[in-house]
Design a protein around this motif. Structure first.
Motif, PDB file in Angstrom:
ATOM      1  N   ARG A   1      -1.483  -5.465  -5.482  1.00  0.00           N
ATOM      2  CA  ARG A   1      -0.753  -6.506  -4.757  1.00  0.00           C
ATOM      3  C   ARG A   1      -1.042  -6.466  -3.260  1.00  0.00           C
ATOM      4  N   ALA A   2      -1.457  -5.335  -2.752  1.00  0.00           N
ATOM      5  CA  ALA A   2      -1.750  -5.233  -1.317  1.00  0.00           C
ATOM      6  C   ALA A   2      -2.983  -6.044  -0.946  1.00  0.00           C
TER       7      ALA A   2
ATOM      8  N   SER B   1      -7.273   0.156   0.931  1.00  0.00           N
ATOM      9  CA  SER B   1      -6.726  -0.494  -0.263  1.00  0.00           C
ATOM     10  C   SER B   1      -7.820  -0.765  -1.289  1.00  0.00           C
ATOM     11  N   TYR B   2      -8.958  -1.235  -0.817  1.00  0.00           N
ATOM     12  CA  TYR B   2     -10.084  -1.435  -1.738  1.00  0.00           C
ATOM     13  C   TYR B   2     -10.477  -0.109  -2.391  1.00  0.00           C
ATOM     14  N   TYR B   3     -10.501   0.945  -1.583  1.00  0.00           N
ATOM     15  CA  TYR B   3     -10.845   2.273  -2.097  1.00  0.00           C
ATOM     16  C   TYR B   3      -9.819   2.705  -3.154  1.00  0.00           C
TER      17      TYR B   3
ATOM     18  N   SER C   1       0.831  -1.212   0.000  1.00  0.00           N
ATOM     19  CA  SER C   1       0.000   0.000   0.000  1.00  0.00           C
ATOM     20  C   SER C   1       0.859   1.253   0.000  1.00  0.00           C
ATOM     21  N   ALA C   2       2.002   1.178   0.683  1.00  0.00           N
ATOM     22  CA  ALA C   2       2.883   2.344   0.780  1.00  0.00           C
ATOM     23  C   ALA C   2       3.614   2.620  -0.533  1.00  0.00           C
TER      24      ALA C   2
ATOM     25  N   LYS D   1     -16.697  -2.961  -1.788  1.00  0.00           N
ATOM     26  CA  LYS D   1     -15.996  -3.668  -0.722  1.00  0.00           C
ATOM     27  C   LYS D   1     -15.470  -2.690   0.335  1.00  0.00           C
ATOM     28  N   SER D   2     -14.993  -1.519  -0.090  1.00  0.00           N
ATOM     29  CA  SER D   2     -14.522  -0.535   0.897  1.00  0.00           C
ATOM     30  C   SER D   2     -15.693  -0.056   1.751  1.00  0.00           C
TER      31      SER D   2
END
Length: 341
Positions: free
Chosen positions: A211-212, A237-239, A204-205, A246-247
């Motif tokens: 991939r996250a 991450s979904y967002y 995420s970073a 999902k978010s």
């Protein structure tokens, strides 16, 4: 007469020395017997008593140090091994034991010094991993990575090695290298859900939400707790990957526990907005304003949502109101105009 006194004094010294030696032998036997029965405290006390009669007796010192280790008296063990090393300075096993004890008692620089000493003495032991951990604790990340590389060539089965390497790269803001190290560590320890979570956060970073997301999913499947932080980061991450449905679900789950979290409400509102649910977005941002009427960004986004619904005048008025509340939102207005929002 003087000669007689001298002779008697010599006899007394010899007798005292013999008595001392007898006492040392007596307590050594007691210590050995107690140790063989795994009665570590009596054994420790016996060896300690032996050293009170002869503080340079290597057998007594070693017994005392070994029993201190069994009893987890690490500082006492460390100091006793130091005395032993002074007696036997070429004993590489003692150097290794002392290095490990210094690490356990957080004497990290001394740990590194002893590792270097063992190398000079020609020790065959793999002390690079010990040095790597000491360097990591001292925040010497470059030296840590060098030591891990050496240790890895000798033993590539220790999952903690790539894990610590990943942590080093994180500290040096090299997230891509860190992510690769996390994956290597997890291959060696495929049930470690904490590492899976850290791998997800690292991707995420970068940012690399594609991939996250699988690592968040794997962490949950491996039993990671559905903590607030975990779910919020997963939702982010979904967002970020535009999986808004999902978010929304995850933000809602966290909001059940943190109903007045303004950041969560704002993110949930955005997820609704970008998924085409303008009414739910407005309702969510209204909840923010009920908590804090000065939330200018919520006012602004409500305005944007009304414009999206076709209520241009109402929406523009709210956007202008928000900019008066917070002039920095004018930049957001310009940005959104560029994208036709």
């Amino acid at each position: 007469m003087k000669q007689l006194i001298t002779i008697l004094a010599c006899i007394a010294v010899v007798q005292f020395a013999r008595a001392q030696q007898d006492s040392v032998s007596h307590y050594l036997q007691q210590g050995e017997a107690a140790a063989s029965r795994r009665q570590y405290l009596p054994a420790y006390n016996a060896y300690k008593q032996a050293t009170s009669f002869d503080d340079s007796n290597a057998e007594a010192l070693k017994g005392m140090a070994d029993m201190a280790l069994e009893l987890r008296y690490y500082v006492i063990a460390r100091e006793t091994y130091k005395k032993l090393l002074a007696i036997s300075p070429k004993d590489t096993l003692l150097v290794r034991q002392l290095a490990e004890l210094n690490f356990q008692t957080r004497q990290f620089q001394e740990t590194v010094n002893l590792v270097q000493q063992a190398r000079v003495m020609g020790s065959k032991a793999n002390l690079d991993w010990l040095a790597a951990r000491a360097y990591y604790e001292m925040e010497h990340y470059g030296s840590c990575l060098e030591s891990i590389e050496k240790a890895w060539k000798k033993d590539s089965s220790i999952a903690q090695m790539p894990f610590i390497a990943a942590r080093c790269y994180i500290e040096m803001n090299n997230y891509r290298r860190a992510a690769g190290c996390y994956e290597q560590a997890i291959r060696l320890d495929p049930t470690n859900n904490k590492w899976m979570y850290e791998a997800a956060m690292t991707y995420s970073a970068i940012p690399d939400e594609v991939r996250a997301i699988p690592w968040f999913e794997k962490a949950l499947a491996a039993g990671h707790p559905r903590s607030n932080d975990f779910l919020e980061n997963f939702a982010n991450s979904y967002y970020g990957n535009k999986h808004f449905d999902k978010s929304i679900t995850l933000y809602q789950e966290v909001l059940q526990r943190k109903p007045q979290d303004l950041e969560l409400l704002f993110s949930l509102g955005e997820s609704y907005y970008y998924s085409g649910k303008a009414d739910q977005a407005i309702e969510t941002w209204d909840k923010m304003l009920a908590i804090d009427p000065q939330q200018a960004r919520a006012v602004y986004m409500i305005g944007i949502a009304y414009i999206k619904k076709g209520e241009d005048n109402k929406g523009k008025d709210l956007c202008e109101k928000a900019i008066r509340m917070d002039p920095s939102l004018a930049k957001l207005k310009e940005k959104k105009s560029m994208f036709g929002l």
